[in-house]
Design a protein around this motif. Structure first.
Motif, short mmCIF file in Angstrom:
data_model
loop_
_atom_site.label_atom_id
_atom_site.label_comp_id
_atom_site.label_asym_id
_atom_site.label_seq_id
_atom_site.Cartn_x
_atom_site.Cartn_y
_atom_site.Cartn_z
N GLN A 165 0.86 -1.19 0.00
CA GLN A 165 0.00 0.00 0.00
C GLN A 165 0.89 1.23 0.00
OE1 GLN A 165 -1.30 2.38 2.67
NE2 GLN A 165 0.71 2.04 3.60
N SER B 36 0.74 5.95 -0.03
CA SER B 36 -0.10 7.12 0.30
C SER B 36 -0.32 8.04 -0.91
CB SER B 36 0.55 7.91 1.44
OG SER B 36 1.80 8.39 0.98
N TYR C 212 -2.14 9.04 -4.45
CA TYR C 212 -3.17 8.78 -5.46
C TYR C 212 -2.90 9.71 -6.63
CZ TYR C 212 -5.77 12.95 -3.97
OH TYR C 212 -6.13 14.24 -3.69
N CYS D 225 -9.19 9.56 0.58
CA CYS D 225 -7.76 9.87 0.45
C CYS D 225 -7.47 11.21 1.13
CB CYS D 225 -7.34 9.95 -1.02
SG CYS D 225 -7.30 8.37 -1.86
N GLY E 163 4.34 2.94 -4.27
CA GLY E 163 3.05 2.45 -3.79
C GLY E 163 1.98 3.51 -3.92
N GLY E 164 0.71 3.05 -3.96
CA GLY E 164 -0.42 3.97 -4.13
C GLY E 164 -1.26 3.51 -5.31
N SER F 269 -1.06 -0.49 -5.89
CA SER F 269 -0.82 -1.37 -4.75
C SER F 269 -2.10 -2.13 -4.43
CB SER F 269 -0.44 -0.54 -3.52
OG SER F 269 0.76 0.14 -3.75
N GLU G 114 -3.59 -3.06 -1.70
CA GLU G 114 -4.50 -2.55 -0.65
C GLU G 114 -5.23 -1.29 -1.11
OE1 GLU G 114 -2.62 -2.30 3.22
OE2 GLU G 114 -1.74 -4.30 2.95
N ASN G 115 -4.55 -0.43 -1.86
CA ASN G 115 -5.20 0.79 -2.37
C ASN G 115 -6.29 0.43 -3.38
OD1 ASN G 115 -2.35 1.42 -1.56
ND2 ASN G 115 -3.13 3.49 -1.76
N ASP H 51 -7.92 -2.42 -3.68
CA ASP H 51 -9.04 -3.05 -2.95
C ASP H 51 -9.93 -2.01 -2.30
OD1 ASP H 51 -8.39 -5.58 -3.61
OD2 ASP H 51 -7.40 -6.08 -1.71
N ALA H 52 -9.27 -1.03 -1.66
CA ALA H 52 -10.05 0.01 -0.95
C ALA H 52 -10.92 0.78 -1.94
CB ALA H 52 -9.11 0.96 -0.22
#
Ligand code: FDP
Length: 284
Positions: free
Chosen positions: A163, A165, A167, A188, A212-213, A273, A275-276, A278-279
Motif C-alpha cells: 500500500q 499514500s 493517489y 484519500c 506504492g499507491g 498497490s 490494498e489501495n 481493494d479500498a
C-alpha cells in the motif's frame, strides 16, 4: 534513438504539432510522428514481428514473414505517451506489449486479451532514461548509460509496495467521476494522502510502482469509457504492475480479462498497490 531525439528536441526544432490529428482526434506532435516512425522502421525489419499496432496508426500493420525464425510476435505500442509534457520538458514514455502469434496471420489478426501477453514494458524518458520490463514472473528495471549507449539492469524481481499514500488522477475531472471514485478520493483527503499527477501515464505509474499507491483514469463526462487505450497503454501497464504483485482493474473486472474489440479501444483504469486498489473497489 527516441531518447536522443527528445534530449535534442528544441535544438533540432522538433517540438510542437504537425498540424493534423491522429485517428483518435488528438493533435499529433512532431515527436509522436518521429517516435512512431523509428519504432515502425525498427520493428517491421525485425525477424518474427508479424503484427504491429500503434497509437498513431489507424489500423494494424503486417510485417513480412522472414522465414528465418519459427517464432512470431505481435507488438503493440504507444510511441510517445504523455505528449502534452513535450513542450515543457516533462517526463514522457514509450509503452509496449508483446504477444506470441501462431500460424499465418497475413492481413488477418484477432486481438487477444492482456493475460496472453508474453512481455510488456515501458521506457521512461525523465531525468534518466529507464526501461521497466515485465516477463513471466519477473519485473526488471534498466537504466540507459548514455556514455556507452547501453541499458544496465539495476533491479530485478521488483515488487510494488502493498500500500502507499499516493493517489494519481486528474482531479479536475472529479465532478464527473462515478460516485464510488468520488468517495474514494474523499477518503484519500481524510487520510492525508498525497496527490501526484505528471499527466503522463508512464511517469505516474512508475512512481506508483516504486512508491506504492494508485493511478486512476475513471470514466468522465468527456470520456465515458476512460481515456486510456487498452491495447498499448492499459494492458502493458497491467501486466507490469500485476507481475510486481499489484492489481490492475477497470472497476468492472481485471483489465487483462477484457476481450478487445478494437485496436484503439479505451477502458477505465485503476492500477496500483493491492490494498489501495481493494479500498477503491470496495467503494464502487
Ligand atoms: P497525453 O494525452 O498527453 O498523451 O495517453 C494519454 C495521456 O497523455 C496519458 O499519458 C496521461 O496519463 C493522460 O493522457 C492525461 O490525460 P488528462 O490530460 O486528461 O489528464
Amino acid at each position: 534513438m527516441i531518447s536522443g531525439k527528445l534530449k535534442r528536441a528544441r535544438l533540432e526544432d522538433v517540438l510542437g504539432d504537425v498540424g493534423r490529428e491522429n485517428v483518435q482526434g488528438e493533435v499529433q506532435q512532431k515527436l509522436d510522428v518521429i517516435a512512431n516512425d523509428i519504432l515502425m522502421q525498427m520493428l517491421t525489419g525485425r525477424d518474427g514481428v508479424v503484427v504491429l499496432g500503434s497509437e498513431e496508426d489507424e489500423r494494424l500493420v503486417f510485417g513480412a514473414r522472414s522465414g528465418v525464425t519459427d517464432e512470431q510476435f505481435a507488438v503493440f505500442f504507444d510511441p510517445l505517451d504523455g505528449s502534452s509534457n513535450l513542450d515543457v520538458a516533462g517526463g514522457v514514455g514509450t509503452i509496449f506489449s508483446i504477444y506470441r502469434v501462431e500460424g499465418d496471420v497475413s492481413g488477418d489478426y484477432t486481438l487477444c486479451p492482456g493475460h496472453e501477453q508474453i512481455a510488456a514494458g515501458y521506457f521512461l524518458y525523465g531525468s534518466s532514461t529507464l526501461l521497466v520490463l515485465a516477463t513471466a514472473g519477473d519485473v526488471s528495471m534498466f537504466v540507459l548509460d548514455p556514455a556507452v549507449g547501453t541499458f544496465f539492469r539495476v533491479a530485478t524481481g521488483m515488487q510494488i509496495p502493498a500500500q502507499g499514500s499516493i493517489y494519481s488522477v486528474n482531479e479536475a475531472n472529479l465532478d464527473s467521476f462515478p460516485d464510488g471514485f468520488k468517495r474514494y478520493i474523499a477518503k484519500c483527503h481524510e487520510a492525508g494522502a498525497s496527490a501526484r499527477y505528471a499527466g503522463a501515464m508512464v511517469a505516474d505509474v512508475h512512481r506508483v510502482l516504486l512508491k506504492g499507491g494508485v493511478f486512476l483514469y475513471p470514466p468522465t463526462a468527456k470520456a465515458p469509457n476512460g481515456k486510456l487505450r487498452l491495447m498499448y497503454e492499459c494492458n502493458p501497464m497491467a501486466k507490469i504492475v500485476k507481475e510486481a504483485g499489484g492489481r490492475a482493474e477497470t472497476g468492472n473486472g481485471e483489465i487483462m480479462d477484457v476481450t478487445p474489440t478494437a485496436l484503439h479501444q479505451r477502458v477505465p483504469v485503476i492500477i496500483g498497490s493491492p490494498e489501495n486498489v481493494d479500498a477503491l473497489l470496495s467503494e464502487l
